[in-house]
Design an enzyme around this catalytic site. Structure first.
Site, PDB file in Angstrom:
ATOM      1  N   ASP A  68       0.812  -1.211   0.000  1.00  0.00           N
ATOM      2  CA  ASP A  68       0.000   0.000   0.000  1.00  0.00           C
ATOM      3  C   ASP A  68       0.851   1.269   0.000  1.00  0.00           C
ATOM      4  O   ASP A  68       2.076   1.219   0.172  1.00  0.00           O
ATOM      5  CB  ASP A  68      -0.954   0.001   1.212  1.00  0.00           C
ATOM      6  N   ASN A 135      -6.989  -2.092  14.373  1.00  0.00           N
ATOM      7  CA  ASN A 135      -8.395  -2.292  14.000  1.00  0.00           C
ATOM      8  C   ASN A 135      -8.568  -3.520  13.104  1.00  0.00           C
ATOM      9  O   ASN A 135      -9.633  -3.734  12.543  1.00  0.00           O
ATOM     10  CB  ASN A 135      -8.958  -1.039  13.317  1.00  0.00           C
ATOM     11  N   HIS A 137      -6.876  -4.149  10.298  1.00  0.00           N
ATOM     12  CA  HIS A 137      -6.628  -3.982   8.868  1.00  0.00           C
ATOM     13  C   HIS A 137      -5.401  -4.776   8.430  1.00  0.00           C
ATOM     14  O   HIS A 137      -4.484  -5.040   9.209  1.00  0.00           O
ATOM     15  CB  HIS A 137      -6.546  -2.499   8.454  1.00  0.00           C
ATOM     16  N   GLU A 142      -9.323  -1.509   5.294  1.00  0.00           N
ATOM     17  CA  GLU A 142      -9.915  -1.094   6.556  1.00  0.00           C
ATOM     18  C   GLU A 142     -11.235  -1.840   6.788  1.00  0.00           C
ATOM     19  O   GLU A 142     -11.871  -2.287   5.829  1.00  0.00           O
ATOM     20  CB  GLU A 142     -10.197   0.417   6.497  1.00  0.00           C
TER      21      GLU A 142
HETATM   22  P1  PGA Z   1       2.563  -1.379  12.874  1.00  0.00           P
HETATM   23  O1  PGA Z   1       1.434  -1.280  11.763  1.00  0.00           O
HETATM   24  O2  PGA Z   1       3.499  -2.442  12.415  1.00  0.00           O
HETATM   25  O3  PGA Z   1       3.196  -0.025  12.878  1.00  0.00           O
HETATM   26  O4  PGA Z   1       1.858  -1.742  14.127  1.00  0.00           O
HETATM   27  C1  PGA Z   1       0.802  -2.433  11.363  1.00  0.00           C
HETATM   28  C2  PGA Z   1      -0.304  -2.074  10.414  1.00  0.00           C
HETATM   29  O5  PGA Z   1      -0.896  -0.990  10.567  1.00  0.00           O
HETATM   30  O6  PGA Z   1      -0.580  -2.871   9.513  1.00  0.00           O
END
Ligand code: PGA
Length: 239
Positions: A68, A135, A137, A142
């Protein structure tokens, strides 16, 4: 079936995940690898770099597809995922080819179609690294009532914007939309390496594995995938 490997520490989890990628590249040097950003993969990319420098990993025939990118964002913006990948990995190892959704593309839908076509032309993903958001994702898929199968432009949720706001300066505009690989493309990966680390992921991890398919947790689709390896540290696993 999900194989689960619990590691004592973040460092051990990164080494374990790196072992899987190293084996994949030995088995198939021209692998197509799916890569992620965020704080979780930083230690894994450090492992890649040190193993590359030690002659233990070779990416010279491998292709990378990142999950992404914010949109719109300049490629050179310090918070673009292009910058992140260049800094942590791409400038330090020898990938044959790298592809990140283009945050500068004037038409996000055309860019998503191009990205999907590029991924298809590459033959899909052999091994995909995934983290998980608080959350639930994966990539920037999302929580929603439906999930596009192919790459698409997505509105980021308040929770994600809040979680990532720490990276943006007071006078920097934080993008509220992004381009992400779709759930179908993620699901089509031959092997998924899910890396979950840190105490802040305990809640979402519990929810993910409580034995239900929560439709508002995009990561739940992984429970149905035939070949997922979960590498988790003790902190995220709840001790
Ligand atoms: P993080 O992000 O590794 O910074 O916890 C993970 C994500 O948002 O997929």
């Amino acid at each position: 079936m999900m194989e689960k490997i619990v590691c004592e520490s973040y460092e051990e989890a990164c080494c374990t995940a790196a072992d899987f990628f190293a084996q994949q590249l030995k088995r198939k040097p021209d692998s197509v690898l799916g890569l992620a950003t965020g704080s979780t993969p930083i230690g894994l990319y450090e492992e890649f770099v040190s193993r590359y420098q030690a002659g233990e990993m070779d990416f010279s025939r491998a292709r990378a597809f990142n999950l992404d990118e914010y949109h719109p964002i300049e490629a050179t913006h310090p918070q673009s995922y292009k910058t992140f990948m260049d800094e942590h990995l791409f400038s330090k190892v020898n990938f044959a080819q790298t592809r990140i959704p283009n945050g500068e593309a004037p038409d996000p839908n055309i860019e998503c179609a191009k990205y999907s076509a590029d991924l298809e032309a590459a033959g899909g993903l052999d091994m995909l690294l995934l983290g998980i958001g608080h959350n639930g994702h994966v990539g920037f898929n999302e929580p929603a009532s439906s999930y596009p199968l192919e790459a698409y432009k997505v509105d980021l949720t308040g929770e994600t914007l809040e979680a990532n706001s720490r990276f943006f300066g007071e006078n920097e505009i934080q993008p509220i939309t992004a381009l992400t690989m779709g759930i179908g493309q993620i699901f089509a990966a031959k092997h998924i390496l899910l890396l979950i680390c840190g105490a802040s992921k305990v809640e979402i991890t519990k929810k993910l594995f409580e034995g239900k398919l929560h439709t508002d947790i995009p990561a739940c689709f992984l429970l149905l995938h035939p070949n997922v390896t979960l590498v988790i540290d003790r902190a995220a696993n709840g001790g």
